[in-house]
Design a protein around this motif. Sequence first.
Motif, short mmCIF file in Angstrom:
data_model
loop_
_atom_site.label_atom_id
_atom_site.label_comp_id
_atom_site.label_asym_id
_atom_site.label_seq_id
_atom_site.Cartn_x
_atom_site.Cartn_y
_atom_site.Cartn_z
N LYS A 156 0.83 -1.19 0.00
CA LYS A 156 0.00 0.00 0.00
C LYS A 156 0.87 1.25 0.00
O LYS A 156 2.05 1.21 0.34
N GLY A 157 0.28 2.37 -0.40
CA GLY A 157 1.03 3.61 -0.46
C GLY A 157 0.10 4.78 -0.69
O GLY A 157 -1.11 4.69 -0.48
N LYS A 158 0.65 5.87 -1.16
CA LYS A 158 -0.12 7.09 -1.36
C LYS A 158 -0.25 7.40 -2.84
O LYS A 158 0.43 6.84 -3.68
N GLY A 159 -1.18 8.33 -3.14
CA GLY A 159 -1.33 8.80 -4.51
C GLY A 159 -2.68 8.50 -5.10
O GLY A 159 -3.40 7.60 -4.65
N GLY A 160 -3.05 9.27 -6.12
CA GLY A 160 -4.27 9.05 -6.86
C GLY A 160 -4.00 8.17 -8.07
O GLY A 160 -3.13 7.31 -8.05
N GLN A 161 -4.77 8.42 -9.17
CA GLN A 161 -4.58 7.67 -10.42
C GLN A 161 -4.57 6.16 -10.21
O GLN A 161 -3.62 5.46 -10.58
N PRO A 162 -5.64 5.61 -9.63
CA PRO A 162 -5.64 4.18 -9.32
C PRO A 162 -5.96 3.26 -10.48
O PRO A 162 -5.72 2.06 -10.40
N GLY A 163 -6.55 3.80 -11.59
CA GLY A 163 -7.00 2.90 -12.65
C GLY A 163 -8.23 2.15 -12.17
O GLY A 163 -9.21 2.74 -11.76
N GLY A 164 -8.17 0.83 -12.25
CA GLY A 164 -9.25 0.01 -11.70
C GLY A 164 -10.34 -0.37 -12.67
O GLY A 164 -11.43 -0.76 -12.23
N ILE A 165 -10.10 -0.33 -13.99
CA ILE A 165 -11.13 -0.69 -14.96
C ILE A 165 -11.06 -2.19 -15.27
O ILE A 165 -9.98 -2.74 -15.46
N ILE A 166 -12.24 -2.81 -15.33
CA ILE A 166 -12.37 -4.25 -15.54
C ILE A 166 -12.91 -4.52 -16.94
O ILE A 166 -13.86 -3.88 -17.37
N ALA A 167 -12.31 -5.48 -17.64
CA ALA A 167 -12.87 -5.96 -18.92
C ALA A 167 -12.72 -7.47 -18.97
O ALA A 167 -11.60 -7.99 -18.83
N PHE A 168 -13.82 -8.18 -19.16
CA PHE A 168 -13.77 -9.63 -19.26
C PHE A 168 -13.35 -10.03 -20.67
O PHE A 168 -13.76 -9.41 -21.66
N ALA A 169 -12.55 -11.08 -20.77
CA ALA A 169 -12.14 -11.60 -22.07
C ALA A 169 -13.37 -12.06 -22.85
O ALA A 169 -14.39 -12.46 -22.26
#
Length: 380
Positions: A156-169
């Motif tokens: 764990k750490g600090k900062g924004g810009q997490p991403g986190g987008i999901i796409a199923f194959a």
Amino acid sequence: MPAFFRQTMLAAAAIAAVAATPAAAAPENAGPNKATTKLPFQAQTVARFDLPWAIAVIDADRLIVTTKPGEIFLVNRQGGDPVEVSGVPKVEHAGQNGLLDVALAPDFADSRRIYFTYVEPGDGGSSLALARATLAEQQGAARLDGLEVIWRQMPKGKGGQPGGIIAFAPDGKSLFLTSGDRMRPNTAQDPDLALGKVLHLTLDGKPAPGNPEAGAGGVRAETWTTGHRNPYGLAFAPDGRLWLHEMGPKGGDELNLIEPGVNYGWPEVSYGDNYNGTPIPKPPTRPEFREPALYWNPVIAPAGLAFYEGDLFPAWKGSLLIGGLKTQSLSRVTVHGDSAHEDERFSMEGRIRDVAVAPDGAVWVIEDASPGRLLRLSPR
């Protein structure tokens, strides 16, 4: 090798052959720099939320909406107030962080399972987490049952810009997950940190077989591509190829065709510059990194990505629809091979955070605001 990966590798080989020509190698800056106010659609406000973040379409009338502060709602456009779903885990809500994407499991019709991402608090800071649970509904109420976190970005750490987008194959047997650099740019080039990457995981959150470094263990075994900054859009095209967009720094938002094992260059190269004005080498100076298919200068701050295959807007078939936060717009982008062009940009008078297409061909968007509107777009 599974059929999905055979097809992916064959497509990658074909694309590499095309990219060898000078015409295909040069990306294009965005087309329209001004959004049109002559809209081919009407926008119906269905609901309002506090900082909505993502949409998952259940059917033509029902949707799931997440909010960044940490709520999940069920929405029915036929009437009634949104139903808040109980059992959502605590999220780290600050700046860009919070509850993020939501996606229906490939077998949702039978399992009622959903996947979602959020920034998880903890000792030493926070980190991106991928969870799944069963959506249970009874007598007008809804809850998450059997919640389990199946993947965490550590440490764990600090900062924004997490991403986190999901796409199923396309075959429904695995998933792809974007992980941003958390505002620590050098992590995107560190093969042992799950930051600035696209990861390819099983439906249980483990490294997927057939990954470029499947036998390496750790983060390397999970990694599909590397060198990403702030990816908030990920979707499969009708032809089975995977596309991603990511926010650049001061300039240089990108649309990329995602291929296994490729390094997309952040922070070593960019069509933008650092926020303090210092230049970043441009992609042509480092041929070992993949050029974007399309970039934006000035930026649009892209968020949300969906391919349109509906019938309500026939001219849009096969196009990508991309929300613009900074430009308060909806962009329509066409793809030709491994190149792309922004054909239209529609003024939305609000920061568009996510885009989804319903089975009836209607387009749904949400605004990044408090309150932010959930809008259904249909032809005039």
